[in-house]
Design an enzyme around this catalytic site. Structure first.
Site, PDB file in Angstrom:
ATOM      1  N   ARG A  61       0.818  -1.323   0.147  1.00  0.00           N
ATOM      2  CA  ARG A  61       0.017   0.060  -0.039  1.00  0.00           C
ATOM      3  C   ARG A  61       0.876   1.215   0.039  1.00  0.00           C
ATOM      4  NH1 ARG A  61      -5.491   0.091   0.890  1.00  0.00           N
ATOM      5  NH2 ARG A  61      -6.441  -2.084   1.253  1.00  0.00           N
ATOM      6  N   GLU A  93      -2.220  -8.560   3.574  1.00  0.00           N
ATOM      7  CA  GLU A  93      -3.648  -8.811   3.631  1.00  0.00           C
ATOM      8  C   GLU A  93      -4.220 -10.031   3.094  1.00  0.00           C
ATOM      9  OE1 GLU A  93      -5.594  -5.188   2.256  1.00  0.00           O
ATOM     10  OE2 GLU A  93      -3.794  -3.625   3.128  1.00  0.00           O
ATOM     11  N   GLU A 139     -10.717  -1.349  -5.356  1.00  0.00           N
ATOM     12  CA  GLU A 139      -9.863  -0.699  -4.318  1.00  0.00           C
ATOM     13  C   GLU A 139      -8.453  -0.452  -4.978  1.00  0.00           C
ATOM     14  OE1 GLU A 139      -8.403   0.149  -0.085  1.00  0.00           O
ATOM     15  OE2 GLU A 139      -9.954  -1.588  -0.203  1.00  0.00           O
ATOM     16  N   ASP A 170     -12.344   6.849 -10.963  1.00  0.00           N
ATOM     17  CA  ASP A 170     -12.740   8.330 -10.730  1.00  0.00           C
ATOM     18  C   ASP A 170     -11.644   9.241 -11.280  1.00  0.00           C
ATOM     19  OD1 ASP A 170     -13.871  10.720  -9.986  1.00  0.00           O
ATOM     20  OD2 ASP A 170     -13.363  10.177  -7.848  1.00  0.00           O
ATOM     21  N   HIS A 183     -18.691  -7.735   1.729  1.00  0.00           N
ATOM     22  CA  HIS A 183     -17.868  -8.299   0.664  1.00  0.00           C
ATOM     23  C   HIS A 183     -17.974  -7.436  -0.604  1.00  0.00           C
ATOM     24  CE1 HIS A 183     -17.766 -11.625   3.230  1.00  0.00           C
ATOM     25  NE2 HIS A 183     -18.985 -11.994   3.341  1.00  0.00           N
ATOM     26  N   CYS A 211     -16.577  -7.524  -3.206  1.00  0.00           N
ATOM     27  CA  CYS A 211     -16.382  -8.539  -4.629  1.00  0.00           C
ATOM     28  C   CYS A 211     -17.894  -8.724  -4.999  1.00  0.00           C
ATOM     29  CB  CYS A 211     -15.791  -9.694  -4.229  1.00  0.00           C
ATOM     30  SG  CYS A 211     -14.045  -9.587  -3.797  1.00  0.00           S
TER      31      CYS A 211
END
Length: 922
Positions: A577, A609, A620, A677, A888, A890
């Site tokens: 990250r 993660e 994400e 975005d 969730h 997904c």
């Protein structure tokens, strides 16, 4: 003078030069009888030699005053040369060959010089005054005999056609003087009118030559000036009888009969109807029910008869002049809007039109492009109404039938295609292909193939079905691309039929397209994308992407088996990250070594993660990457606070490789169905589709410069004296320093004037939006193309639709989301906790609502089609507790404990959406 007459006259002059000479005693032309070295020829030999001289473009002596031509110079159609008829046809020449001796034989030689001279070495024989063999002459006589029979048949056909069309004149005049006849009260008048309507509108030949426009006919005659047409075949246009409807004093006359048309196939297929008079006729008929009934019956008969004959005779339209006039006239006939016509007559008419040759469809599009928008819209609405009625009546209930199999719908779609291009051509177009970008893509694709291994290249060659192969033949014929449309006469959204789109099974439509690639004739709306809404286009793209992913996995497994090494069937990216950009760019650069890597399904893993990527992790990942890339501190893009848009930094310190990798990220987001975005000017998506940005696009990205240039164009005074602008422009670098650029060589010394200001504006716009950032954008484009190359993306989507596909919708209607949400785990829409949840959601501000979307789906953007297209599930996650809601991403599933009251639910929900970050196992 026609070409044939001119050729005859030239040959005749050569003949007199060979037989009588030019009259000059010291003529040096060896092919002139006045020359001392000339050997005298018989009349027959001279005729043959004259043809040879014409073919060889020999020198023609100037006429001596004492020698006058036997035929007037301005005579357009001369008689044949007089030949000595006293010599028997069987007489032998001194060489043993039979010489041409009769007028008939001379006509053969004179009328077909190309056949005579082209035979063997006849040219050499003729130049040496050696007679032509009897065998050759006999062959030519046979051909002339056949030719004369054909001419006689053609002449008889013309005579019959002329007599037949003259018989139409009475009916034509009746209809063209309809208003006067309706004002009369004589007995039998209405019967005469009904008979005229039936005679004209039930006969295709009669209708095709009704209400011809004199100017259009004259224009066609002008186009055929260079054709070999005998003037006797064409009557004077101005002498054609005409009649007018009582419109106004300025109304032009329309031809009432066909006497002004060219014969047979010599007439262009371009429609030649005077629609002003046709529309007035329709208007008068609609005021009388009797006439409307006769009109409908006659049109029904005509369409049924034409359809039957078209099926029976494949070349039904081939020998018919003006045959497109029938389609132009009937398309505006209000009888086709009759509910009864929607059952059979109108669908049959659409089928006939859809079977027209592509050249004829192109002529219809050109003709209709000149119509006012109101008439175009009426025709479009009629076809849309037909489609809607067929969809509602035949597909309202659950049925195994598909709209792709309904002939009335598919034929109407093909007819709408003609009007679609008519609307584009009749509107404002900005044509400008990005040649530089196309060159970069071609080079990048070639390099990608070279980088692939031999096995990959072999498998690529064997799997051509992955490529989207389709070329709109009408677009090709017209040389018009829908991406060039700036302001069509009819807005493109009016071509989208929502009733049709709701009943299109996208999976079946895509399957039909794939079958078409293997020779099937099944209909697919992918071939007519203007009819599809953005939702169906996105669905088709989704199926295509999944098909590619499956094919790539198959290829990977086979490659692993052959090479004996395990190859990951997914494009796996593992990132930290805190170093997401560096990790991403490094791994994408490694993956770029094989072009097939980007066709694999993306699988993202965050270091440390536990989240498994079923779609949510990728969402994400893309959002975090975009936030980092478009951070102004990176210097790759410039943020405009006035427009809230990003633009390419032409002075960026980053390499083109990094722009290419960013293009790959954008392509991967589309390929893996993720929304980004990003805030680019709208014309960036136009550039991604291969078109150059123009002056009008500048309003989005550089509004101040746009207004300044617009003022230059609109300045009413002397631009050079008042504004004192040159072809040198100033701009600021990344540090705010002032720089200059010459739009032309020595531009600082070239003033902008009233005459060249449009050129100045165009060059300034091109430099600012295209040339100045060509290096950065073309690298970005090549990366994007690495992923989407071969997909239907660039064919299906217009640039505004591509923007919607990438950025998602900005329609955050949470009422629609509430209606489309499903429930699980014991919750229903009437559960107290569910009602409390939606009560809280509707009170949130827009920022908090977007956080909720981010928390639940992994993206804060609404999908294409709005929130009604988002399939969200709210599930009960145990009894009341202090646990926070979880999701969730997904699968767009929101898990909520069954909180005991609204206040607790609101507090827990806001905390969850405000502090969510990362993935873990529940």
């Amino acid at each position: 003078m026609s070409k044939r007459a001119a050729i005859k006259q030239l040959i005749q002059q050569y003949y007199f030069q060979l037989t009588e000479g030019c009259g000059k005693t010291s003529c040096s032309n060896q092919n002139c009888a006045s020359s001392s070295s000339f050997s005298k020829l018989s009349q027959n030999d001279a005729a043959v030699q004259a043809i040879a001289l014409y073919n060889n473009k020999a020198v023609l002596c100037e006429k001596h005053p004492s020698k006058m031509a036997k035929t007037a110079p301005d005579q357009e159609s001369s008689s044949t040369i007089t030949i000595d008829n006293h010599v028997p046809s069987s007489s032998m020449s001194s060489t043993g060959d039979l010489a041409p001796s009769s007028s008939k034989q001379m006509e053969v030689i004179q009328s077909q010089p190309d056949l005579i001279v082209a035979h063997g070495n006849t040219t050499n024989l003729l130049q040496n005054n050696i007679p032509v063999s009897q065998e050759l002459i006999n062959n030519q006589l046979k051909k002339v005999s056949v030719s004369e029979e054909e001419k006689e048949k053609e002449q008889n056909r013309k005579t019959e056609e002329k007599e037949r069309r003259l018989s139409y004149e009475k009916d034509y005049n009746t209809l063209l003087n309809l208003q006067d006849l309706l004002n009369q009260s004589e007995n039998g008048t209405m019967s005469t009118i009904k008979k005229a309507i039936w005679n004209v509108f039930s006969n295709s030949d009669c209708l095709n030559h009704f209400c011809l426009d004199k100017e259009k006919v004259k224009s066609q005659l002008a186009k055929d000036e260079d054709k070999d047409i005998d003037e006797t075949d064409v009557m004077d246009v101005d002498s054609a009888p005409a009649a007018t409807l009582p419109l106004n004093n300025n109304s032009e006359q329309c031809v009432a009969t066909t006497s002004a048309t060219l014969p047979g196939n010599q007439l262009d297929i371009c429609p030649t109807v005077d629609m002003t008079h046709v529309r007035e006729l329709y208007k008068l008929c609609t005021k009388h029910t009797e006439l409307e009934t006769v009109m409908y019956n006659s049109i029904t008969y005509l369409i049924d008869d034409t359809k039957t004959r078209l099926i029976r005779e494949k070349n039904f339209f081939k020998d018919k002049s003006n045959y497109l006039n029938m389609f132009v006239i009937l398309m505006e006939n209000c009888s086709l809007d009759n509910p009864e016509a929607f059952e059979k007559t109108f669908p049959s008419f659409c089928k006939i039109m859809s079977l027209l040759p592509i050249e004829a469809q192109a002529e219809l599009a050109k003709f209709w492009s000149g119509f006012d928008a109101v008439y175009l819209r009426n025709m479009i609405e009629s076809l849309q109404q037909l489609i809607t009625i067929k969809v509602v009546t035949d597909f309202s209930d659950e049925t195994s039938k598909t709209v792709q199999g309904e002939e009335a719908i598919t034929c109407a779609a093909k007819c709408l295609n003609i009007l679609f291009y008519a609307s584009i051509m009749g509107g404002e177009m900005h044509t400008g292909i990005d040649e530089a970008g196309a060159t970069v893509l071609k080079k990048a694709r070639a390099e990608a193939k070279m980088d692939d291994g031999e096995l990959d290249m072999l498998m690529q060659d064997q799997d051509d079905t992955l490529e989207f192969h389709w070329e709109d033949q009408l677009s090709k014929q017209l040389n018009v691309n829908r991406l060039d449309s700036y302001k069509p006469k009819i807005p493109l959204k009016e071509f989208v039929n929502e009733a049709l789109n709701e009943n299109i099974q996208s999976d079946q439509d895509y399957a039909n397209y794939k079958l078409n690639q293997h020779g099937s004739s099944r209909f697919s709306f992918l071939h007519y994308p203007f009819l599809l809404n953005i939702v169906n286009k996105t669905a088709c793209l989704f199926y295509d992407n999944r098909f590619r992913m499956t094919s790539e996995r198959r290829r990977t497994f086979l490659s692993s088996f052959v090479q004996g090494a395990l190859i990951n069937p997914y494009l796996k990216i593992q990132v930290r990250r805190n170093h997401i950009i560096d990790d991403t760019l490094v791994q994408l650069e490694l993956a770029a070594e094989s072009s097939g890597s980007f066709k694999k399904q993306l699988f993202v893993e965050f270091d440390g993660e536990e989240g498994v990527d079923e779609g949510g992790v990728s969402k994400e990942f893309f959002q975090l990457v975009v936030e980092k890339i478009f951070n102004p501190d990176n210097g790759m893009f410039i943020y405009n606070e006035q427009t809230n848009l990003f633009w390419f930094n032409q002075h960026s310190f980053e390499t083109q490789v990094q722009y290419k990798l960013i293009g790959i990220v954008l392509g991967l987001a589309i390929y893996n169905n993720c929304i980004l975005d990003i805030n680019f000017p709208s014309f960036v998506y136009k550039k991604l589709l291969g078109r150059k940005a123009t002056f009008h696009d500048m309003a989005d990205s550089h509004p101040l410069i746009y207004q300044s240039l617009k003022s230059v164009l609109e300045h009413e005074g002397n631009v050079e004296d008042d504004l004192m602008v040159t072809y040198q422009v100033q701009y600021a670098d990344v540090f705010g320093g002032s720089l200059t650029h010459n739009l032309k060589e020595n531009g600082e010394n070239i003033p902008v004037t009233n005459e060249n200001r449009q050129e100045y504006v165009d060059m300034y716009s091109d430099w600012l939006l295209n040339t100045s950032i060509a290096g950065q954008f073309n690298a970005f484009l090549s990366g994007f193309d690495l992923v989407v190359n071969g997909s239907p993306l660039k064919y299906l989507f217009l640039y505004d639709e591509l923007e919607l596909l990438i950025r998602g919708s900005e329609d955050y209607n949470f009422d629609e989301l509430e209606e489309s949400t499903e429930y699980d785990g014991g919750f229903t829409k009437d559960s107290p906790t569910v009602k409390a949840f939606w009560s809280v959601v509707h009170e949130l501000d827009e920022a908090e609502k977007r956080k909720l979307l981010q928390f639940t789906t992994g993206s804060d953007r609404a999908p294409v089609g709005g929130l009604s297209k988002l399939r969200m599930i709210i599930a009960r996650h145990g009894p009341d507790s202090f646990r926070l809601p979880t999701a969730h991403t997904c699968f767009n599933v929101l898990l909520i404990p069954d909180y005991r009251n609204r206040e607790k639910l609101k507090e827990r929900l806001l905390k969850a959406i405000s502090y969510s970050k990362g993935f873990g196992m529940l």
